[in-house]
Design a protein around this motif. Structure first.
Motif, PDB file in Angstrom:
ATOM      1  N   PRO A 103       9.867  30.285 -13.291  1.00 34.85           N
ATOM      2  CA  PRO A 103      10.097  29.529 -11.824  1.00 34.85           C
ATOM      3  C   PRO A 103      10.382  30.314 -10.782  1.00 34.85           C
ATOM      4  O   PRO A 103      11.470  31.048 -11.009  1.00 34.85           O
ATOM      5  CB  PRO A 103      10.953  28.483 -12.086  1.00 34.85           C
ATOM      6  N   VAL A 104       9.889  30.563  -9.697  1.00 26.57           N
ATOM      7  CA  VAL A 104      10.049  31.079  -8.581  1.00 26.57           C
ATOM      8  C   VAL A 104      11.269  30.880  -7.833  1.00 26.57           C
ATOM      9  O   VAL A 104      11.699  29.579  -7.716  1.00 26.57           O
ATOM     10  CB  VAL A 104       8.914  31.110  -7.444  1.00 26.57           C
ATOM     11  N   THR A 105      12.329  31.723  -7.907  1.00 24.55           N
ATOM     12  CA  THR A 105      13.551  31.400  -6.912  1.00 24.55           C
ATOM     13  C   THR A 105      13.726  32.509  -6.035  1.00 24.55           C
ATOM     14  O   THR A 105      13.782  33.783  -6.265  1.00 24.55           O
ATOM     15  CB  THR A 105      14.883  31.438  -7.872  1.00 24.55           C
ATOM     16  N   ARG A 106      13.815  32.065  -4.582  1.00 22.18           N
ATOM     17  CA  ARG A 106      13.983  33.356  -3.665  1.00 22.18           C
ATOM     18  C   ARG A 106      15.308  33.093  -3.097  1.00 22.18           C
ATOM     19  O   ARG A 106      15.956  32.038  -2.954  1.00 22.18           O
ATOM     20  CB  ARG A 106      12.963  33.040  -2.472  1.00 22.18           C
ATOM     21  N   THR A 107      16.131  34.242  -2.724  1.00 19.70           N
ATOM     22  CA  THR A 107      17.229  34.406  -1.760  1.00 19.70           C
ATOM     23  C   THR A 107      16.846  35.324  -0.307  1.00 19.70           C
ATOM     24  O   THR A 107      15.668  35.731  -0.302  1.00 19.70           O
ATOM     25  CB  THR A 107      18.512  34.685  -2.647  1.00 19.70           C
ATOM     26  N   GLY A 108      18.056  35.299   0.325  1.00 20.95           N
ATOM     27  CA  GLY A 108      17.796  36.319   1.394  1.00 20.95           C
ATOM     28  C   GLY A 108      16.668  35.645   2.582  1.00 20.95           C
ATOM     29  O   GLY A 108      16.326  34.706   2.646  1.00 20.95           O
ATOM     30  N   ALA A 109      16.320  36.781   2.876  1.00 25.83           N
ATOM     31  CA  ALA A 109      15.076  36.673   3.969  1.00 25.83           C
ATOM     32  C   ALA A 109      13.930  35.762   3.517  1.00 25.83           C
ATOM     33  O   ALA A 109      13.242  35.035   4.034  1.00 25.83           O
ATOM     34  CB  ALA A 109      14.876  37.992   4.528  1.00 25.83           C
ATOM     35  N   ALA A 110      13.786  36.169   1.905  1.00 24.52           N
ATOM     36  CA  ALA A 110      12.416  35.669   1.460  1.00 24.52           C
ATOM     37  C   ALA A 110      12.769  34.065   1.305  1.00 24.52           C
ATOM     38  O   ALA A 110      12.000  33.136   1.445  1.00 24.52           O
ATOM     39  CB  ALA A 110      12.005  36.239   0.068  1.00 24.52           C
ATOM     40  N   GLY A 111      14.128  33.776   1.019  1.00 25.32           N
ATOM     41  CA  GLY A 111      14.642  32.057   0.788  1.00 25.32           C
ATOM     42  C   GLY A 111      14.296  31.646   2.180  1.00 25.32           C
ATOM     43  O   GLY A 111      13.877  30.293   2.020  1.00 25.32           O
ATOM     44  N   ARG A 112      14.807  32.277   3.330  1.00 24.06           N
ATOM     45  CA  ARG A 112      14.962  31.726   4.591  1.00 24.06           C
ATOM     46  C   ARG A 112      13.458  31.558   4.802  1.00 24.06           C
ATOM     47  O   ARG A 112      13.147  30.301   5.587  1.00 24.06           O
ATOM     48  CB  ARG A 112      15.603  32.514   5.533  1.00 24.06           C
ATOM     49  N   ALA A 113      12.722  32.373   4.562  1.00 25.33           N
ATOM     50  CA  ALA A 113      11.153  32.176   4.997  1.00 25.33           C
ATOM     51  C   ALA A 113      10.684  30.878   4.340  1.00 25.33           C
ATOM     52  O   ALA A 113       9.671  30.352   4.964  1.00 25.33           O
ATOM     53  CB  ALA A 113      10.274  33.478   4.863  1.00 25.33           C
ATOM     54  N   LEU A 114      10.601  30.667   3.041  1.00 25.95           N
ATOM     55  CA  LEU A 114      10.275  29.605   2.229  1.00 25.95           C
ATOM     56  C   LEU A 114      10.803  28.210   3.030  1.00 25.95           C
ATOM     57  O   LEU A 114      10.160  27.257   3.239  1.00 25.95           O
ATOM     58  CB  LEU A 114      10.715  29.707   1.077  1.00 25.95           C
ATOM     59  N   ALA A 115      12.147  28.239   3.451  1.00 23.19           N
ATOM     60  CA  ALA A 115      12.936  27.012   3.950  1.00 23.19           C
ATOM     61  C   ALA A 115      12.029  26.780   5.390  1.00 23.19           C
ATOM     62  O   ALA A 115      11.927  25.657   5.678  1.00 23.19           O
ATOM     63  CB  ALA A 115      14.290  27.199   3.915  1.00 23.19           C
ATOM     64  N   ALA A 116      11.973  27.817   5.984  1.00 27.69           N
ATOM     65  CA  ALA A 116      11.194  27.629   7.400  1.00 27.69           C
ATOM     66  C   ALA A 116       9.741  27.190   7.256  1.00 27.69           C
ATOM     67  O   ALA A 116       9.346  26.291   8.092  1.00 27.69           O
ATOM     68  CB  ALA A 116      11.375  29.037   7.944  1.00 27.69           C
ATOM     69  N   ALA A 117       8.987  27.291   6.256  1.00 25.03           N
ATOM     70  CA  ALA A 117       7.712  26.982   6.122  1.00 25.03           C
ATOM     71  C   ALA A 117       7.778  25.551   5.421  1.00 25.03           C
ATOM     72  O   ALA A 117       6.605  25.069   5.512  1.00 25.03           O
ATOM     73  CB  ALA A 117       7.058  27.945   5.143  1.00 25.03           C
ATOM     74  N   ALA A 118       8.734  25.170   4.733  1.00 23.81           N
ATOM     75  CA  ALA A 118       8.567  23.969   4.005  1.00 23.81           C
ATOM     76  C   ALA A 118       8.606  22.813   4.778  1.00 23.81           C
ATOM     77  O   ALA A 118       9.115  22.693   6.079  1.00 23.81           O
ATOM     78  CB  ALA A 118       9.746  23.943   3.252  1.00 23.81           C
ATOM     79  N   GLY A 119       7.762  21.856   4.563  1.00 22.67           N
ATOM     80  CA  GLY A 119       7.602  20.452   5.238  1.00 22.67           C
ATOM     81  C   GLY A 119       9.084  19.757   5.022  1.00 22.67           C
ATOM     82  O   GLY A 119       9.418  19.046   6.104  1.00 22.67           O
ATOM     83  N   GLN A 120       9.752  19.887   3.904  1.00 20.59           N
ATOM     84  CA  GLN A 120      11.219  19.187   3.714  1.00 20.59           C
ATOM     85  C   GLN A 120      11.815  20.111   2.682  1.00 20.59           C
ATOM     86  O   GLN A 120      11.536  20.965   1.861  1.00 20.59           O
ATOM     87  CB  GLN A 120      10.926  17.850   2.973  1.00 20.59           C
ATOM     88  N   THR A 121      13.098  20.306   3.138  1.00 22.97           N
ATOM     89  CA  THR A 121      13.953  20.914   2.210  1.00 22.97           C
ATOM     90  C   THR A 121      15.077  19.859   1.795  1.00 22.97           C
ATOM     91  O   THR A 121      15.206  18.890   2.382  1.00 22.97           O
ATOM     92  CB  THR A 121      14.666  22.176   2.777  1.00 22.97           C
ATOM     93  N   ALA A 122      15.559  19.968   0.378  1.00 20.62           N
ATOM     94  CA  ALA A 122      16.577  19.014   0.220  1.00 20.62           C
ATOM     95  C   ALA A 122      18.026  20.051  -0.826  1.00 20.62           C
ATOM     96  O   ALA A 122      17.493  20.863  -1.547  1.00 20.62           O
ATOM     97  CB  ALA A 122      15.963  18.436  -0.897  1.00 20.62           C
ATOM     98  N   LEU A 123      19.072  19.795  -0.244  1.00 20.37           N
ATOM     99  CA  LEU A 123      20.155  20.382  -0.955  1.00 20.37           C
ATOM    100  C   LEU A 123      20.242  19.826  -2.442  1.00 20.37           C
ATOM    101  O   LEU A 123      20.557  18.532  -2.619  1.00 20.37           O
ATOM    102  CB  LEU A 123      21.474  20.354  -0.101  1.00 20.37           C
ATOM    103  N   LEU A 124      20.135  20.906  -3.531  1.00 20.42           N
ATOM    104  CA  LEU A 124      20.345  20.267  -4.668  1.00 20.42           C
ATOM    105  C   LEU A 124      21.871  20.524  -5.142  1.00 20.42           C
ATOM    106  O   LEU A 124      22.466  19.622  -6.015  1.00 20.42           O
ATOM    107  CB  LEU A 124      19.712  21.112  -5.634  1.00 20.42           C
ATOM    108  N   GLY A 125      22.832  21.075  -4.596  1.00 19.54           N
ATOM    109  CA  GLY A 125      24.214  21.416  -4.699  1.00 19.54           C
ATOM    110  C   GLY A 125      24.756  22.808  -4.466  1.00 19.54           C
ATOM    111  O   GLY A 125      23.920  23.759  -4.382  1.00 19.54           O
ATOM    112  N   LEU A 126      26.117  22.764  -5.104  1.00 19.80           N
ATOM    113  CA  LEU A 126      26.667  24.188  -5.085  1.00 19.80           C
ATOM    114  C   LEU A 126      26.891  24.683  -6.527  1.00 19.80           C
ATOM    115  O   LEU A 126      27.370  23.831  -7.432  1.00 19.80           O
ATOM    116  CB  LEU A 126      28.038  24.013  -4.353  1.00 19.80           C
TER     117      LEU A 126
END
Length: 313
Positions: free
Chosen positions: A53-76
């Motif tokens: 399964p894909v997991t992204r961090t840093g700039a790649a993660g931020r780009a995914l979040a920006a492109a998403a129609g919805q984000t949800a925090l799963l936790g810490l």
């Protein structure tokens, strides 16, 4: 019976219920380089070239979040935040490109090969994104809803409404019915649409105003015509496919008579423990390996993974 390793139940994160209500804190977490973003597309995982399964961090993660129609925090996990990102608005090829992924897959097809906490996290992500995607409008006034609390709340935007909508689960019971008398037997049924030798446990949704034990008795009586005496709780399993909670029981039948309803069930019969062992070892199996239903049946037969030797028949 042991139910300590059911799939989808061991989410490892602190869900940060208080912190996620602060939009500034959530935005800060999304900006952090160590925050993880898990992309999904129409309830399917995105996979790397080696099938993970894909997991992204840093700039790649931020780009995914920006492109998403919805984000949800799963936790810490300690101080590291994990988010789910929904790319369902894109075509599959575009979603794969955004995630630098090679394919998409259904979570249940991979559950047996994934570490338990990861499978649970991905199921949680799937359920949260599904709920957000299907709660875009208020059921009271019909106005659009807006996401809040990092994807764990939707608020109606109607000027005279403002209703708050929280994620809902749909509880269902699943039951292993033991036959009366000293000889161990259990009840399996062939459901409508199942193959000729595809027998499984009985299950059904809990209705309004009904206890879990009451749902067991009603479902078994309605579908199989079997009267139930004692009902014993065995365990529960989160089942976000899309929003279930499966609650497992063992129940004692009062007598042997069976009368299937012909609608939900096409057939039902009593199986000996030896027959169940044969089905698990050499036959059609005991049902999905990731489900509490399969665990109930394998445990009853002595084949639950903790005791591989069948019990006396």
């Amino acid at each position: 019976m042991t139910f300590d390793a059911l799939a989808y139940t061991a989410t490892p994160h602190d869900r940060a219920a208080v912190l996620r209500a602060d939009p500034d804190w959530v935005a800060d977490q999304l900006r952090r380089d160590d925050s993880q973003v898990l992309p999904l597309w129409r309830d399917r995982l995105l996979l790397t070239a080696d099938g993970h399964p894909v997991t992204r961090t840093g700039a790649a993660g931020r780009a995914l979040a920006a492109a998403a129609g919805q984000t949800a925090l799963l936790g810490l996990d300690g101080t590291t935040a994990t988010f789910a990102a929904d790319l369902s608005a894109a075509e599959e090829a575009d979603a794969l490109r955004l995630g630098a992924a090679h394919a998409s897959a259904d979570l249940r097809s991979l559950a047996a090969t994934l570490p338990g906490p990861l499978a649970a996290t991905l199921a949680y992500a799937r359920g949260m994104l599904y709920w957000n995607r299907h709660t875009g409008y208020c059921g009271t006034c019909g106005a659009a809803t807006a996401s809040a609390h990092a994807g764990h709340l939707r608020v109606c935007q109607g000027p005279e409404c403002g209703r708050q909508l929280f994620p809902r689960i749909e509880p269902a019971v699943i039951v292993l019915v033991e036959g009366p008398g000293p000889r161990p037997r259990c009840l399996l049924a062939r459901h409508h649409g199942a193959g000729p030798d595809n027998f499984s446990l009985l299950a059904g949704f809990v209705e309004i105003g009904e206890s879990l034990e009451g749902a067991v008795r009603r479902e078994v009586a309605e579908e199989a015509g079997v009267a139930i005496g004692t009902v014993t709780y065995r365990g529960s399993q989160g089942w976000p496919f899309p929003a279930g909670l499966m609650v497992g029981f063992v129940a004692q039948a009062v007598d042997e008579s069976i009368t299937v309803d012909g609608t939900e069930l096409l057939a039902a019969r009593w199986f000996s423990r030896a027959e169940i062992v044969e089905r698990v070892v050499d036959g059609p199996g005991s049902g999905p390996v990731d489900s509490i239903g399969g665990r109930l049946l394998r445990s009853w037969a002595g084949l639950d993974g903790h005791d591989r030797q069948p019990r006396p028949v």
